[in-house]
Design a protein around this motif. Sequence first.
Motif, PDB file in Angstrom:
ATOM      1  N   ASP A   2       0.859  -1.189   0.000  1.00 27.68           N
ATOM      2  CA  ASP A   2       0.000   0.000   0.000  1.00 27.68           C
ATOM      3  C   ASP A   2       0.892   1.235   0.000  1.00 27.68           C
ATOM      4  N   ALA A   3       0.371   2.378  -0.482  1.00 27.97           N
ATOM      5  CA  ALA A   3       1.073   3.650  -0.271  1.00 27.97           C
ATOM      6  C   ALA A   3       0.828   4.178   1.140  1.00 27.97           C
ATOM      7  N   HIS A   4      -0.220   3.621   1.779  1.00 27.68           N
ATOM      8  CA  HIS A   4      -0.688   4.167   3.062  1.00 27.68           C
ATOM      9  C   HIS A   4      -0.724   3.074   4.122  1.00 27.68           C
ATOM     10  N   ASP A  32      -3.337  -3.235  -1.789  1.00 30.40           N
ATOM     11  CA  ASP A  32      -4.005  -2.009  -2.234  1.00 30.40           C
ATOM     12  C   ASP A  32      -3.314  -1.581  -3.527  1.00 30.40           C
ATOM     13  N   ASP A  49      -3.054   1.087  -4.925  1.00 28.44           N
ATOM     14  CA  ASP A  49      -2.315   2.358  -4.886  1.00 28.44           C
ATOM     15  C   ASP A  49      -0.895   2.165  -4.340  1.00 28.44           C
ATOM     16  N   THR A  73      -6.900   7.186  -4.322  1.00 32.72           N
ATOM     17  CA  THR A  73      -5.886   8.058  -3.716  1.00 32.72           C
ATOM     18  C   THR A  73      -4.512   7.716  -4.280  1.00 32.72           C
TER      19      THR A  73
HETATM   20 MN    MN Z   1      -3.679   3.171  -0.174  1.00 33.60          MN
END
Ligand code: MN
Length: 316
Positions: free
Chosen positions: A146-148, A237, A239, A251
Amino acid sequence: MEGPAFNPQNSPRYMEIPTFMRSPLQRDPAGLDVAMIGVPYDGGVTCRAGARHGPREIRNQSSMCRGIHHVSRLNPFEICRVADVGDVGFSKIFDRDAVLADIERFYRRILESGAMPLTAGGDHSITYPIFRGIARHRPIGMIHIDAHTDTWGEWGGSRFHHGSPFRYAVEEGLLDPKRTIQIGIRGGQAVDDGWRFSADSGMRVVFIDEFVELGVEKVIAEARRVVGDGPTYITFDVDGLDPVYAPGTGTPEIGGLTTREAQQFLRGLRRLNLVGGDVVEVCPPFDPSGNTALVGATIMYEILCLLAEVAAARAR
Ligand code: MN
Ligand code: MN
């Protein structure tokens, strides 16, 4: 009419009903090793909406997937029983708590059937009720791309959103933070409490800078070390990928993993004690070419191959 031996996977890929990877549609998970599920819900997004359309477009693009993996030479559809069990149905679609309860109930039924769930989202908030369904009796470990970090606290006056599922999961004892690794993290934030929660709770957080510095093979070794031989879930995810490869997401954050790196990473996770996986945040309204859905479907196939190999080994 087609006879009982009819196999849609042997038809041209533009034909037949687009179930996940043209697997059979079987609503009842009884007897399955891997149940593929759609969760068309995006009530947790904090930015661009539309991931509710993910399962349908991933199913459509997944018609491009075929059986035999070119590296392992395994065919997941031959070594275990795989089916598309459809989407989670919602009893009150605009009632968030009812949606969470519906998802949790659905996954408890999957768990009781003995099948491993492989899910297409939906936004990332769905992984929290999935964990409530499959991890109530013991905390699980997690490999998270994930980026987050998705361990944020309150946002916009609500604790529930797609940036908070793993904070909830830790607080409720569903997820073991010490057996959790988060990979590909990046991008500016308004506040840093998510990053801090991940670190303070004991998660191993691999920001993209460290990922590049270490290289894929060392990150594979680190992921295997962190999760060990306990039950482990893979959550992906899209992203986490660079938006060059997966622009159709809510996002996006530049400077992410390539699709090649993601495939190489996942192929390093064979024969872990896996209990399920998901691919989330494919957002078709921002994916006019369909490429992000194709990427999502292909990542799902990589995870399917991992789950199938584990199921086949357990059956022996
Ligand atoms: Mn994300
Ligand atoms: Mn996420």
